[in-house]
Write a protein that holds these residues in place. Structure first.
Motif, PDB file in Angstrom:
ATOM      1  N   ALA A   2     -31.286 -50.735  -3.353  1.00  0.00           N
ATOM      2  CA  ALA A   2     -30.120 -50.696  -2.468  1.00  0.00           C
ATOM      3  C   ALA A   2     -29.806 -52.071  -1.906  1.00  0.00           C
ATOM      4  O   ALA A   2     -28.648 -52.503  -1.891  1.00  0.00           O
ATOM      5  CB  ALA A   2     -30.361 -49.694  -1.344  1.00  0.00           C
ATOM      6  N   GLY A   3     -30.831 -52.766  -1.437  1.00  0.00           N
ATOM      7  CA  GLY A   3     -30.626 -54.107  -0.906  1.00  0.00           C
ATOM      8  C   GLY A   3     -30.193 -55.083  -1.978  1.00  0.00           C
ATOM      9  O   GLY A   3     -29.379 -55.986  -1.733  1.00  0.00           O
ATOM     10  N   GLY A   4     -30.718 -54.902  -3.176  1.00  0.00           N
ATOM     11  CA  GLY A   4     -30.335 -55.762  -4.285  1.00  0.00           C
ATOM     12  C   GLY A   4     -28.872 -55.582  -4.660  1.00  0.00           C
ATOM     13  O   GLY A   4     -28.146 -56.569  -4.873  1.00  0.00           O
ATOM     14  N   PHE A   5     -28.412 -54.337  -4.746  1.00  0.00           N
ATOM     15  CA  PHE A   5     -27.014 -54.084  -5.102  1.00  0.00           C
ATOM     16  C   PHE A   5     -26.079 -54.530  -3.984  1.00  0.00           C
ATOM     17  O   PHE A   5     -24.979 -55.043  -4.247  1.00  0.00           O
ATOM     18  CB  PHE A   5     -26.806 -52.611  -5.437  1.00  0.00           C
ATOM     19  N   TYR A   6     -26.490 -54.336  -2.750  1.00  0.00           N
ATOM     20  CA  TYR A   6     -25.724 -54.847  -1.605  1.00  0.00           C
ATOM     21  C   TYR A   6     -25.539 -56.359  -1.743  1.00  0.00           C
ATOM     22  O   TYR A   6     -24.429 -56.891  -1.606  1.00  0.00           O
ATOM     23  CB  TYR A   6     -26.450 -54.500  -0.316  1.00  0.00           C
ATOM     24  N   THR A   7     -26.631 -57.064  -2.021  1.00  0.00           N
ATOM     25  CA  THR A   7     -26.586 -58.520  -2.162  1.00  0.00           C
ATOM     26  C   THR A   7     -25.693 -58.932  -3.321  1.00  0.00           C
ATOM     27  O   THR A   7     -24.879 -59.871  -3.207  1.00  0.00           O
ATOM     28  CB  THR A   7     -28.009 -59.076  -2.378  1.00  0.00           C
ATOM     29  N   ALA A   8     -25.820 -58.246  -4.448  1.00  0.00           N
ATOM     30  CA  ALA A   8     -25.044 -58.579  -5.646  1.00  0.00           C
ATOM     31  C   ALA A   8     -23.547 -58.404  -5.408  1.00  0.00           C
ATOM     32  O   ALA A   8     -22.740 -59.282  -5.745  1.00  0.00           O
ATOM     33  CB  ALA A   8     -25.503 -57.707  -6.810  1.00  0.00           C
ATOM     34  N   ILE A   9     -23.179 -57.261  -4.851  1.00  0.00           N
ATOM     35  CA  ILE A   9     -21.752 -56.967  -4.666  1.00  0.00           C
ATOM     36  C   ILE A   9     -21.155 -57.853  -3.586  1.00  0.00           C
ATOM     37  O   ILE A   9     -20.011 -58.314  -3.694  1.00  0.00           O
ATOM     38  CB  ILE A   9     -21.569 -55.472  -4.351  1.00  0.00           C
ATOM     39  N   LYS A  10     -21.923 -58.146  -2.542  1.00  0.00           N
ATOM     40  CA  LYS A  10     -21.440 -59.039  -1.484  1.00  0.00           C
ATOM     41  C   LYS A  10     -21.151 -60.432  -2.049  1.00  0.00           C
ATOM     42  O   LYS A  10     -20.182 -61.086  -1.646  1.00  0.00           O
ATOM     43  CB  LYS A  10     -22.471 -59.125  -0.361  1.00  0.00           C
ATOM     44  N   TYR A  11     -21.981 -60.882  -2.978  1.00  0.00           N
ATOM     45  CA  TYR A  11     -21.758 -62.181  -3.613  1.00  0.00           C
ATOM     46  C   TYR A  11     -20.569 -62.137  -4.577  1.00  0.00           C
ATOM     47  O   TYR A  11     -19.721 -63.039  -4.590  1.00  0.00           O
ATOM     48  CB  TYR A  11     -23.011 -62.636  -4.369  1.00  0.00           C
ATOM     49  N   ALA A  12     -20.498 -61.092  -5.403  1.00  0.00           N
ATOM     50  CA  ALA A  12     -19.547 -61.071  -6.510  1.00  0.00           C
ATOM     51  C   ALA A  12     -18.122 -60.709  -6.090  1.00  0.00           C
ATOM     52  O   ALA A  12     -17.160 -61.227  -6.681  1.00  0.00           O
ATOM     53  CB  ALA A  12     -20.028 -60.093  -7.579  1.00  0.00           C
ATOM     54  N   ALA A  13     -17.968 -59.843  -5.113  1.00  0.00           N
ATOM     55  CA  ALA A  13     -16.631 -59.327  -4.790  1.00  0.00           C
ATOM     56  C   ALA A  13     -15.608 -60.407  -4.437  1.00  0.00           C
ATOM     57  O   ALA A  13     -14.446 -60.312  -4.864  1.00  0.00           O
ATOM     58  CB  ALA A  13     -16.733 -58.289  -3.668  1.00  0.00           C
ATOM     59  N   PRO A  14     -15.959 -61.447  -3.691  1.00  0.00           N
ATOM     60  CA  PRO A  14     -14.948 -62.475  -3.394  1.00  0.00           C
ATOM     61  C   PRO A  14     -14.617 -63.382  -4.584  1.00  0.00           C
ATOM     62  O   PRO A  14     -13.643 -64.126  -4.532  1.00  0.00           O
ATOM     63  CB  PRO A  14     -15.614 -63.298  -2.271  1.00  0.00           C
ATOM     64  N   LYS A  15     -15.417 -63.325  -5.642  1.00  0.00           N
ATOM     65  CA  LYS A  15     -15.290 -64.282  -6.742  1.00  0.00           C
ATOM     66  C   LYS A  15     -14.791 -63.665  -8.043  1.00  0.00           C
ATOM     67  O   LYS A  15     -14.388 -64.393  -8.961  1.00  0.00           O
ATOM     68  CB  LYS A  15     -16.653 -64.945  -7.001  1.00  0.00           C
ATOM     69  N   TYR A  16     -14.842 -62.328  -8.160  1.00  0.00           N
ATOM     70  CA  TYR A  16     -14.495 -61.672  -9.419  1.00  0.00           C
ATOM     71  C   TYR A  16     -13.535 -60.513  -9.162  1.00  0.00           C
ATOM     72  O   TYR A  16     -13.491 -59.953  -8.066  1.00  0.00           O
ATOM     73  CB  TYR A  16     -15.756 -61.137 -10.107  1.00  0.00           C
ATOM     74  N   GLU A  17     -12.784 -60.147 -10.202  1.00  0.00           N
ATOM     75  CA  GLU A  17     -11.868 -59.010 -10.113  1.00  0.00           C
ATOM     76  C   GLU A  17     -12.625 -57.678 -10.209  1.00  0.00           C
ATOM     77  O   GLU A  17     -12.285 -56.716  -9.521  1.00  0.00           O
ATOM     78  CB  GLU A  17     -10.830 -59.076 -11.225  1.00  0.00           C
ATOM     79  N   TYR A  18     -13.636 -57.645 -11.089  1.00  0.00           N
ATOM     80  CA  TYR A  18     -14.380 -56.415 -11.336  1.00  0.00           C
ATOM     81  C   TYR A  18     -15.882 -56.694 -11.286  1.00  0.00           C
ATOM     82  O   TYR A  18     -16.335 -57.802 -11.583  1.00  0.00           O
ATOM     83  CB  TYR A  18     -14.037 -55.841 -12.715  1.00  0.00           C
ATOM     84  N   ILE A  19     -16.632 -55.644 -10.943  1.00  0.00           N
ATOM     85  CA  ILE A  19     -18.084 -55.758 -10.862  1.00  0.00           C
ATOM     86  C   ILE A  19     -18.695 -54.603 -11.652  1.00  0.00           C
ATOM     87  O   ILE A  19     -18.359 -53.433 -11.423  1.00  0.00           O
ATOM     88  CB  ILE A  19     -18.569 -55.696  -9.397  1.00  0.00           C
ATOM     89  N   TRP A  20     -19.573 -54.959 -12.572  1.00  0.00           N
ATOM     90  CA  TRP A  20     -20.275 -53.979 -13.408  1.00  0.00           C
ATOM     91  C   TRP A  20     -21.732 -53.970 -12.934  1.00  0.00           C
ATOM     92  O   TRP A  20     -22.441 -54.956 -13.065  1.00  0.00           O
ATOM     93  CB  TRP A  20     -20.163 -54.379 -14.870  1.00  0.00           C
ATOM     94  N   ILE A  21     -22.165 -52.845 -12.395  1.00  0.00           N
ATOM     95  CA  ILE A  21     -23.449 -52.748 -11.702  1.00  0.00           C
ATOM     96  C   ILE A  21     -24.459 -52.014 -12.578  1.00  0.00           C
ATOM     97  O   ILE A  21     -24.148 -50.974 -13.164  1.00  0.00           O
ATOM     98  CB  ILE A  21     -23.279 -51.972 -10.371  1.00  0.00           C
TER      99      ILE A  21
END
Length: 297
Positions: free
Chosen positions: A70-89
């Motif tokens: 959970a903490g890992g996905f939180y960290t990943a999405i928090k980083y990626a969302a401002p920089k990418y259009e889509y996120i594949w988890i």
């Protein structure tokens, strides 16, 4: 803004991680950046990735401590969302077929970019469907006739073993809840996004390299892993409360007694440990009330 980030969370599974990354690098769709969030692995994961990191084939972040999935996905999405259009988890033991991303993008086009999340079909090692990663089907199919006619299946809950989301959706709905640690974080998050439309994409397929294709069972699971079950119970009760599903809350409360009885009757070892784990999950659920974090805060 770049197009797609594949975010992989890993912890002490470098062999499986390398196979996951190999599958991602073989995707037929273009425009994919690969981001690895390492929950402070101690098995030499960073060293194993050294060539991929130095060549720019992947972006690598070490969290400094084990934050759980959970903490890992939180960290990943928090980083990626401002920089990418889509996120594949996905987890590190997820191996997408070569056209898995292409089929997700086909679904995006079919839906005119109007969706909350997309899920891939998850299979196990022997080709059977993975029991832990079966999405919950939606009930109001008539609102999704066009999608259904084109092979998409409405769902209201998905798994982080291949979930595809828009960054704009993350900005509206917030981040996954890191306090979940493990189990249920993907259920909570996908249910939060489902009012924007959740879909299973049958042509997008991944393999989940679990040791056993089975659901979580506190009675039979290896005693060395059993203490983690409290997160499952606590988190599921929280989700039911948040969705005002009080029948399900009562069901989970009653199941605690049933599970303790089942442990007493059927567990082969460490009965006390198993019973204490159930009780811990129950009592922690009484006070567990994490808050959703949004990107603009």
């Amino acid at each position: 803004m770049k197009k797609i980030a594949a975010c992989v969370v890993t912890y002490n599974r470098k062999v499986k991680l390398m196979r996951c990354l190999d599958s991602l690098r073989k995707q037929t769709a273009e425009g994919l950046d690969i981001i690895v969030i390492d929950n402070a692995s101690t098995d030499g994961t960073e060293q194993e990735l050294k060539t991929l990191i130095s060549s720019g084939a992947i972006k690598y972040f070490n969290t400094g401590k084990n934050l759980g999935g959970a903490g890992g996905f939180y960290t990943a999405i928090k980083y990626a969302a401002p920089k990418y259009e889509y996120i594949w988890i996905m987890d590190d033991d997820t191996y997408p077929e070569s056209d898995a991303l292409k089929e997700l993008l086909n679904a995006v086009k079919l839906l005119n970019d109007d969706f909350g999340f997309l899920s891939s079909v998850v299979k196990w090692r022997d080709g059977s469907f993975c029991k832990m990663n079966r999405p919950w089907l939606g009930e109001d199919f008539y609102e999704h006739i066009l999608a259904i006619e084109n092979g998409l299946i409405p769902v209201v809950e998905g798994s982080f073993v291949s979930m595809f989301v828009k960054s704009d959706t993350v900005k509206k709905k917030g981040l996954p809840i890191p306090e979940f640690f493990i189990w249920g974080d993907d259920a909570e998050y996908s249910m939060r996004l489902a009012d924007l439309g959740g879909y299973l994409v049958p042509k997008s397929r991944v393999l989940h390299d679990m040791e056993e294709n089975d659901s979580i069972d506190v009675t039979t699971t290896d005693y060395r892993r059993v203490t983690r079950y409290r997160y499952y119970l606590r988190n599921r009760i929280y989700i039911a409360k948040e969705h005002h599903d009080f029948k399900k809350v009562i069901k989970y409360h009653l199941s605690c007694g049933k599970q303790i009885l089942r442990v007493l009757l059927h567990a082969k070892d460490h009965r006390l440990l198993r019973m204490v784990t159930i009780l811990r999950g129950f009592f922690e659920s009484l006070f567990f009330n994490p808050q959703i974090e949004y990107l603009d805060k």
